[in-house]
Every structure is written in structure tokens, then in C-alpha cells.
Design a protein around this motif. Structure first.
Motif, short mmCIF file in Angstrom:
data_model
loop_
_atom_site.label_atom_id
_atom_site.label_comp_id
_atom_site.label_asym_id
_atom_site.label_seq_id
_atom_site.Cartn_x
_atom_site.Cartn_y
_atom_site.Cartn_z
N ILE A 48 40.05 31.90 41.41
CA ILE A 48 40.06 31.92 42.69
C ILE A 48 38.41 31.91 43.32
O ILE A 48 37.86 32.68 43.28
CB ILE A 48 40.58 33.02 43.53
CG1 ILE A 48 42.12 33.10 43.34
CG2 ILE A 48 40.38 32.98 45.10
CD1 ILE A 48 42.56 33.58 41.96
N ASP A 49 37.80 30.76 43.32
CA ASP A 49 36.60 30.79 43.74
C ASP A 49 36.21 30.74 45.13
O ASP A 49 36.72 29.97 45.87
CB ASP A 49 35.82 29.26 43.26
CG ASP A 49 37.01 27.99 43.56
OD1 ASP A 49 37.97 27.92 43.56
OD2 ASP A 49 36.17 26.95 44.17
N THR A 50 35.34 31.58 45.75
CA THR A 50 35.07 31.93 46.91
C THR A 50 33.82 31.15 47.40
O THR A 50 33.04 30.43 46.48
CB THR A 50 34.98 33.33 47.10
OG1 THR A 50 33.78 33.84 46.30
CG2 THR A 50 36.07 34.08 46.88
N ARG A 51 33.29 31.39 48.69
CA ARG A 51 32.09 30.74 49.01
C ARG A 51 30.88 31.55 48.84
O ARG A 51 29.78 31.18 49.37
CB ARG A 51 32.35 30.06 50.62
CG ARG A 51 33.41 29.15 50.62
CD ARG A 51 33.07 27.78 49.72
NE ARG A 51 31.60 27.57 50.45
CZ ARG A 51 31.39 26.29 51.25
NH1 ARG A 51 32.55 25.96 51.84
NH2 ARG A 51 30.12 25.92 51.49
N HIS A 52 31.21 32.92 48.75
CA HIS A 52 30.10 34.04 48.49
C HIS A 52 30.72 35.16 47.95
O HIS A 52 31.76 35.57 47.90
CB HIS A 52 29.96 34.44 50.03
CG HIS A 52 28.57 35.25 50.02
ND1 HIS A 52 28.65 36.73 49.71
CD2 HIS A 52 27.48 34.91 50.50
CE1 HIS A 52 27.38 37.13 49.88
NE2 HIS A 52 26.53 36.01 50.33
N GLU A 53 29.70 35.42 46.80
CA GLU A 53 30.17 36.53 45.96
C GLU A 53 30.70 37.81 46.46
O GLU A 53 31.43 38.49 46.05
CB GLU A 53 28.99 36.83 44.90
CG GLU A 53 28.35 35.46 43.97
CD GLU A 53 27.70 34.69 44.56
OE1 GLU A 53 27.30 33.73 43.93
OE2 GLU A 53 27.36 34.70 45.68
N GLN A 54 30.20 38.39 47.62
CA GLN A 54 30.48 39.50 48.30
C GLN A 54 32.11 39.52 48.58
O GLN A 54 32.76 40.40 48.27
CB GLN A 54 29.91 39.73 49.67
CG GLN A 54 30.24 40.76 50.42
CD GLN A 54 29.48 41.13 51.43
OE1 GLN A 54 28.34 40.79 51.64
NE2 GLN A 54 30.05 42.02 52.59
N GLU A 456 35.23 31.98 54.27
CA GLU A 456 36.36 31.91 53.22
C GLU A 456 37.59 31.47 53.78
O GLU A 456 38.65 31.28 52.99
CB GLU A 456 36.49 33.45 52.82
CG GLU A 456 35.37 34.30 52.08
CD GLU A 456 34.76 33.42 51.05
OE1 GLU A 456 35.60 32.47 50.39
OE2 GLU A 456 33.55 33.52 50.97
N PHE A 457 37.75 31.00 54.75
CA PHE A 457 38.73 30.11 55.42
C PHE A 457 38.91 28.83 54.54
O PHE A 457 39.77 28.15 54.30
CB PHE A 457 38.72 29.76 56.88
CG PHE A 457 39.51 30.72 57.71
CD1 PHE A 457 40.96 30.66 57.88
CD2 PHE A 457 38.88 31.76 58.57
CE1 PHE A 457 41.68 31.32 58.61
CE2 PHE A 457 39.73 32.53 59.12
CZ PHE A 457 41.26 32.52 59.25
N ASP A 458 37.58 28.31 54.20
CA ASP A 458 37.46 27.26 53.42
C ASP A 458 38.48 27.71 51.95
O ASP A 458 39.04 26.84 51.24
CB ASP A 458 36.14 26.88 53.04
CG ASP A 458 35.95 25.59 52.03
OD1 ASP A 458 36.23 24.61 52.31
OD2 ASP A 458 35.56 26.06 50.81
N THR A 459 38.28 28.75 51.21
CA THR A 459 38.79 29.44 50.03
C THR A 459 40.11 29.26 50.39
O THR A 459 41.11 28.81 49.55
CB THR A 459 38.20 30.55 49.75
OG1 THR A 459 36.80 30.58 49.68
CG2 THR A 459 38.86 31.15 48.46
N ALA A 460 40.52 29.69 51.53
CA ALA A 460 41.93 29.88 51.96
C ALA A 460 42.66 28.30 51.81
O ALA A 460 43.90 28.19 51.43
CB ALA A 460 42.31 30.55 53.13
#
Length: 561
Positions: A48-54, A456-460
Motif C-alpha cells: 500500500i504505497d502512500t504519498r508520504h512516509e509519515q 493520501e486521498f490519492d492513496t485511497a
């Protein structure tokens, strides 16, 4: 054509994680972990790749708390720097997070290697332990040791750095040694001696105003049923906090909501208690270190905790029990069953406070424009089911929701950890949806908090995780702005713009809706739910100070005089 050796350190990493039952990895790709990611992808791990590591760590944190299984996050070296805030939050939330980063090759470290930083030194203050792997053959036992530490006593994050050459190191299969989790971590639980249990129950039986408070560590196992049985046997009022919210539903006749005297008037009765049972609840600042006036000077404290170092940490206890909360509560209930108990005026005081609280909130939920936060939460409440997740961020808008909306099931009502880091609600919601895809997931957030991880809506969208965010937009860092005005007479750097966050979500491929008036709110929430997309309802709300904000302002005023 790529040439791959038959067995490398990356294969050992993959197998070690598989033996732990780990399937999902929260990550952001980078050069120092590419060998491991390539092998793990072939082994059917879900990234599950996110847009920021935090955000990746926040998701691993939430996954660890919601499922009880280790949440794994992976990143390259500068990505590890971004992960540090997430690890700090996970340490405070007591989540079993396994953080894994790559680095430059071992023989280059100390020479000014690519992106070189002291990862282990950086990780130690924000984890329960951090280790550098210098030989691929040590990967299995390092992971085993790290997870043993993560789950021992009070849970928390751990970190491992695996340099890129160690990931690529060729090894012989006959040299490897793996163990199942039950071979390197004990499955036994610590119980209390019968003498201590009898002492605790006798103390409670002799008290006139006992109260039980369940905190984070009570949620490590499924302690809800035995905890409910204990309060039904003894008729002792229960207050829950942190991840213990919902272990016993708030609508139970002996459960009286969250531990927050500013948002739940019933919890103010803690100051009148003559006996207090702390079940996995630390003696920290949240209860003012168990000191007066929060807990009376003559009150007797019974503390049950999985970590011996937490017993009597700030105030001496009448009975201290180191053990597994579920097991000890079951022992206490068995012993309590030997006695007769009855309802009395003490329970009636809690019931009266609960009724008073409900009436007070009703007076705020009026139809006016812009809306008060309470009306937004009350409107949402009409859509809610017991199986839904409610995930709160910080700020005044969310505090009104925490005061109103009940916790009805374990791990379904979540608030950010004591560190107070904003922006956790969205990554937490994505982890919740991943863990329970059939459950609906609602975020309650403000326009300040949403900006922390809004990408992270992009991740969603990419991972098809349809969550619904209800955003209270007052164009301000609301709680701090209100405190500034009350204490200092003016706001400083706490004004924001009335940003159209709904349009941001539309641009990312989700469903975004802007709501200005009460009549449009219910249809907007219904549309967001039915869209089956990651959705955000951007609601214009009043700049209203919450009881939590008022209390903070009053404290600052007292301290400044």
C-alpha cells in the motif's frame, strides 16, 4: 534480462515476514529498498504505497492497533527521515509497528555515503528498539527479536535498518534458520496471585464510590466480554479511554463514555471516587499523574498493567498487579461473584450526569448558518451503525463529535494518541478500511488537520478504499485561534482560507461535496456514502470554542497570573 541470485537477504526478509503472518506493507518506494520490494512483490505481498512516509507509518500504526498484528512500514533513507514523526506517534499509541529501512552499502557507511544519516540513533528515541543488520543471515533472528520487543509489556514500534548490500547478499539455504512466532515469543499470559485479587475485590467491596477506568493496554486482547461481566457483577461504573473505547459499549447501563472531564461530564465524578481501578491506564498527564484534584488524596488505587514500570509510577497504589488485563479481569470477576453487590446512589449520579450531558449537546444542535459543529455530528449520527468506524482528528470541530458520538464496538471509535500529532485520521481510516473492507469508515476532521495528509486521498483512490470524511471548515486553526483570543486578545498565525477542499478531492479522483446550509448536509452525507468512492464533505461551520478549548484557555489564564 535481469539476473537474480537464487537466494538473497531479501528472500530471508520476505520469508521472515510471511512466518509472522504479514501480508500488507505500507511503503513509499526508494532506491535503498528496491531489492527487497522486488522479491517481496514476487512473494505476493500487498504494498500500500502512500504519498508520504509519515502516512505509511500512521497506517501501520492503525493496522497494528486495529488488528493486533504487526503493522509493517518500509522506506528508503530520506524516507526514513520522513517516518520519524509517525514512529513518535506510534510510540505514544502503543502500536506494534515494524519499521524497515534500507541504507547505503555497509562498506560505504561512515565515509559520506549516499544519503547517509544515523538511522539507528534517530530511531531509538521514537521506538522501543532499533537495530542495524550487518549480515543477511541475521535478518530472521533480528526480526524475531524486534517483534518480541514490540509486543512485550507496553506495546510499541521497533526499527530495523537493512543496508542495500545486505538485501542483495547471496546466501545458502542450508545456512538459514527460521522460527515460528510461538517459538520465539511466549504465548502465555501473566495472571495475578489469588491473594492480590482477593485484596482488590475486598477493597472495592468496602468502598462507597468505586470507578473502573480502562485504557490502551486493556485493548491488547479481547477483554470486552470479561470487562462487561465484571461491571455487571459489581455494578461499578466504567469509563473507557484510548483504544479501550467500545470494549464495553457506551450504551451499556454501567458504561459512561470517555475519560475526558471537559467532553464527558460523567467522567468528572472520578474526583469523588474513593476507589479507582486503573486497567491498562497509565498514571500520566491525562489523569494529572493520578494526583488530586483529579483523583482524591484519600482514594485507594488498584492498578493492573502489563508493564511493571507503570505500577505506581507517579502515585503509590493500594494494590498493584502486573499482568494481562483480560486474564486479571476474569480473575477479579470470579472473585467478585462470591460477594453480593447492588446498585446505589453512586450509579445514579453517573446516570444524571449522562442525561445532563445529552441535554446540553441538544441545545447546541440548532438549525442555523453557518452550522455549529454539534449539528454536523448529530446529523451524521442518524446515519451510523454499530459496525461503522468513527475516526477523530484533533481540534474543536472534532471535540464536539467526541462528546456526542458513542463508542459501540471495540476498535471502531478512534482518536489520535497522546502525542497530539494532527492529521492521523486519514491514514488511520485507510488502514481501517483495509482491515475491515465491509465496514463503513467515517473521518471527523478539521480544515487544519486535513492539510497534513490530504494527498493520501490519492492513496485511497488508487487502492480503492472508499472512506467518508466529514470536514468542519471554519477557515482557522480553530482551537488555537480561540485560545489565543481568550488568553492574549488576538490571533497569531491561526487564520486559514475558506479553502474548497472538496474540489481538491475531486481533482484526485474522489467525491467532494461542499455544504453551506443545514438542509444540504444530510443529502450530502448520503451522497458521499452511496458514491462508493473516497469522499469528503466540506462543511462550513461556526468558529465555536469547544469545552476542551475553554479548559485549555482557563488553564493558561491561571498560569499567567
Amino acid at each position: 534480462m535481469a539476473i537474480r541470485p537464487s537466494l538473497t537477504g531479501s528472500h530471508l526478509l520476505a520469508k521472515s515476514l510471511q512466518l509472522e503472518g504479514i501480508e500488507n506493507v505500507f511503503t513509499l518506494a526508494g532506491d535503498h529498498i528496491l531489492p527487497a520490494m522486488d522479491v517481496m512483490n514476487d512473494q505476493n505481498f500487498k504494498f500500500i504505497d502512500t504519498r508520504h512516509e509519515q502516512a505509511a507509518v500512521h497506517m501501520a500504526d492503525a493496522w497494528g492497533r486495529i488488528t493486533g498484528r504487526a503493522g509493517v512500514s518500509m522506506y528508503t533513507t530520506p524516507g526514513f527521515s520522513n517516518a520519524i514523526p509517525g514512529l513518535s506517534a506510534a510510540l505514544h499509541s502503543e502500536s506494534p509497528v515494524l519499521s524497515i529501512s534500507g541504507s547505503a552499502a555497509l562498506n560505504e557507511l561512515g565515509r559520506g555515503a549516499t544519503q547517509e544519516i544515523d538511522q539507528i540513533g534517530m530511531a531509538k528515541p521514537t521506538t522501543k528498539g532499533a537495530w542495524l543488520v550487518t549480515d543477511a543471515l541475521r535478518i530472521p533472528d533480528t526480526i524475531a527479536h524486534a517483534l518480541r520487543v514490540a509486543y512485550s509489556g507496553r506495546r510499541g514500534p521497533v526499527h530495523i535498518t537493512i543496508p542495500i548490500d545486505v538485501q542483495q547478499q547471496v546466501i545458502q539455504e542450508q545456512d538459514t534458520d527460521f522460527y515460528l512466532p510461538n517459538q520465539h515469543r511466549s504465548n502465555s499470559v501473566m495472571t495475578a496471585t489469588s491473594a492480590l485479587v482477593k485484596e482488590a475485590i475486598c477493597l472495592l467491596k468496602a468502598s462507597q464510590r468505586p470507578i473502573i477506568i480502562a485504557g490502551n493496554a486493556a485493548s491488547y486482547r479481547d477483554s470486552g466480554p470479561v470487562l462487561q461481566q465484571l461491571i455487571e457483577t459489581t455494578r461499578i461504573p466504567l469509563i473507557t479511554e484510548g483504544d479501550a473505547r467500545g470494549l464495553v459499549p457506551d450504551d451499556h447501563p454501567y458504561c459512561f463514555g470517555l475519560l475526558d472531564p471537559n467532553l464527558n461530564s460523567a467522567s468528572r465524578l472520578l474526583s469523588k471516587a474513593d476507589a479507582v481501578v486503573l486497567l491498562g491506564r497509565k498514571q500520566d498527564y491525562i489523569i494529572r499523574y493520578a494526583m488530586p484534584p483529579v483523583i482524591a488524596a484519600d482514594a485507594k488505587i488498584i492498578q493492573v498493567d502489563p508493564s511493571e514500570s507503570e505500577i505506581g509510577r507517579n502515585r503509590g497504589v493500594a494494590v498493584g498487579i502486573v499482568g494481562d488485563i483480560q486474564s486479571v479481569v476474569a480473575q477479579m470477576d470470579k472473585e467478585a461473584g462470591k460477594h453480593s453487590w447492588k446498585d446505589d446512589e453512586w450509579i445514579q449520579e453517573f446516570e444524571a450526569e449522562r442525561e445532563l450531558q445529552n441535554k446540553s449537546l441538544d441545545t447546541l444542535a440548532v438549525y442555523e448558518t453557518p452550522m455549529h459543529a454539534t449539528l454536523v455530528h448529530k446529523t451524521l449520527q442518524s446515519f451510523l451503525k454499530a459496525d461503522d468506524f468513527l475516526i477523530f482528528d484533533a481540534g474543536d470541530f472534532c471535540h464536539f463529535g467526541r462528546a456526542l458520538l458513542p463508542a459501540l464496538k471495540p476498535k471502531r471509535w478512534m482518536y489520535f494518541p497522546p502525542l497530539g500529532m494532527l492529521g492521523l485520521s486519514l491514514p488511520t481510516a485507510l488502514a481501517a478500511k483495509l482491515a475491515y473492507p465491509q465496514s463503513r469508515v467515517f473521518i471527523l476532521t478539521g480544515d487544519g488537520s486535513i492539510g497534513m495528509n490530504i494527498m493520501e486521498f490519492d492513496t485511497a483512490v488508487r487502492h480503492k478504499l472508499p472512506i467518508v470524511a466529514i470536514l468542519g471548515n471554519d477557515a482557522a486553526w480553530g482551537i488555537d485561534r480561540q485560545i489565543q483570543i481568550r488568553v492574549y486578545g488576538k490571533p497569531v498565525s491561526t487564520d486559514l482560507l475558506p479553502t474548497r477542499y472538496d474540489q481538491v478531492i475531486q481533482g484526485l479522483g474522489g467525491c467532494g461535496i461542499h455544504v453551506k446550509t443545514p438542509k444540504d448536509l444530510s443529502p450530502a452525507i448520503e451522497k458521499a456514502i452511496n458514491s462508493n468512492q473516497p469522499s469528503l464533505v466540506n462543511v462550513d461551520v461556526q468558529r465555536a470554542i469547544s469545552p476542551r478549548g475553554e479548559a485549555a484557555a482557563e488553564r493558561l489564564l491561571r498560569e499567567s497570573t
